[in-house]
Design a protein around this motif. Structure first.
Motif, short mmCIF file in Angstrom:
data_model
loop_
_atom_site.label_atom_id
_atom_site.label_comp_id
_atom_site.label_asym_id
_atom_site.label_seq_id
_atom_site.Cartn_x
_atom_site.Cartn_y
_atom_site.Cartn_z
N PRO A 1 80.28 68.85 -38.21
CA PRO A 1 81.50 68.89 -37.18
C PRO A 1 80.85 68.49 -35.80
O PRO A 1 80.17 69.71 -35.26
N VAL A 2 81.50 67.82 -34.91
CA VAL A 2 80.69 67.81 -33.44
C VAL A 2 81.15 69.24 -32.78
O VAL A 2 80.31 69.48 -31.99
N ASN A 3 82.14 69.79 -33.02
CA ASN A 3 82.37 70.96 -32.38
C ASN A 3 81.42 72.11 -32.66
O ASN A 3 81.52 73.08 -32.09
N ASP A 4 80.67 71.98 -33.76
CA ASP A 4 79.76 72.82 -34.08
C ASP A 4 78.38 72.68 -33.63
O ASP A 4 77.58 73.35 -33.88
N VAL A 5 78.11 71.46 -32.85
CA VAL A 5 76.65 70.95 -32.35
C VAL A 5 76.90 71.11 -31.05
O VAL A 5 77.66 70.63 -30.03
N TYR A 6 75.65 71.86 -30.25
CA TYR A 6 75.29 71.93 -28.93
C TYR A 6 74.15 71.61 -28.53
O TYR A 6 73.01 72.08 -29.34
#
Length: 239
Positions: A76-81
């Motif tokens: 999920p994009v919200n988990d990737v930084y």
């Protein structure tokens, strides 16, 4: 070429040449601020890889770095930084992913072959650009046999808080988009950029994917995907 084993399933070489592989000082770190950590910080998946700015809002890394090993699907994009220029608790910038695109031919495999490695590339769109003045991005180049040896810049799990530079990564062979190199790599080095010098400027020519052995000598080899071959297809697949 060589037998392939996935990054993370092969231990590092027993004796590493520290002259070729060394941690960058604060001053040496500055030109490489566009290289950063790709951190996955989900509820069930947590990992780190290396990524590189190829535009103010675009990071290139290995596809398997943004795939959940549990599900085989993109994280999920919200988990990737992306944390640019991370060095011992200090960062140049931190951005969250808003779009993750893997190579259309990539299929996750714990023990990849040449087909998987040749498509092991992903692009991460950031939620805001990182200005060039803070962290310059890198242009894409082509590896050339017979030229100067290549340079690997990476965050390794044994040195996760500062960049390690490894010079003298000789090209030992190639098969389509896959390069075989004699770099020493270990956990965390997935997605690391491999640079060639082009008129005094570093150009990113490949992204680290996997490691294995030379069938004849049993010496470790590292395997990378050529950016000039694989990146156009990832760009075409982006929304």
């Amino acid at each position: 070429m060589a037998a392939i084993l996935a990054v993370g399933q092969v231990p590092p070489a027993e004796a590493l040449d520290l002259e070729r592989r060394r941690m960058l000082t604060a001053t040496e770190h500055v030109p490489w601020r566009g290289v950063g950590r790709v951190n996955v910080a989900g509820l069930r998946d947590r990992s780190m890889c290396t990524g590189t700015l190829v535009a103010e809002d675009l990071v290139i890394t290995a596809a398997h770095c943004v795939i959940s090993p549990r599900t085989g699907k993109v994280q999920p994009v919200n988990d990737v930084y992306f944390v640019a220029g991370w060095r011992r608790g200090q960062k140049v910038a931190s951005r969250r992913a808003i779009e993750i695109t893997t190579h259309p031919g990539y299929a996750y495999a714990q023990n990849p072959g040449f087909d998987e490695i040749g498509a092991d590339l992903a692009l991460i769109r950031l939620d805001a650009p990182i200005p060039v003045a803070q962290a310059p991005f890198f242009a894409v180049g082509e590896p050339s046999e017979g030229k100067d040896a290549l340079t690997l810049i990476s965050y390794r799990r044994d040195r996760p808080h500062a960049l390690t530079r490894q010079d003298g990564c000789d090209l030992r062979g190639s098969q389509g988009p896959v390069l075989a190199l004699n770099c020493d790599v270990t956990f965390g080095a997935s997605g690391s950029p491999i640079f060639a010098d082009a008129d005094g400027a570093p150009r990113i020519v490949a992204v680290m994917s996997a490691m294995g052995q030379d069938r004849a000598t049993r010496k470790p080899l590292a395997f990378a995907v050529r950016v000039d071959h694989a990146m156009p297809e990832v760009l075409a697949a982006m929304r």
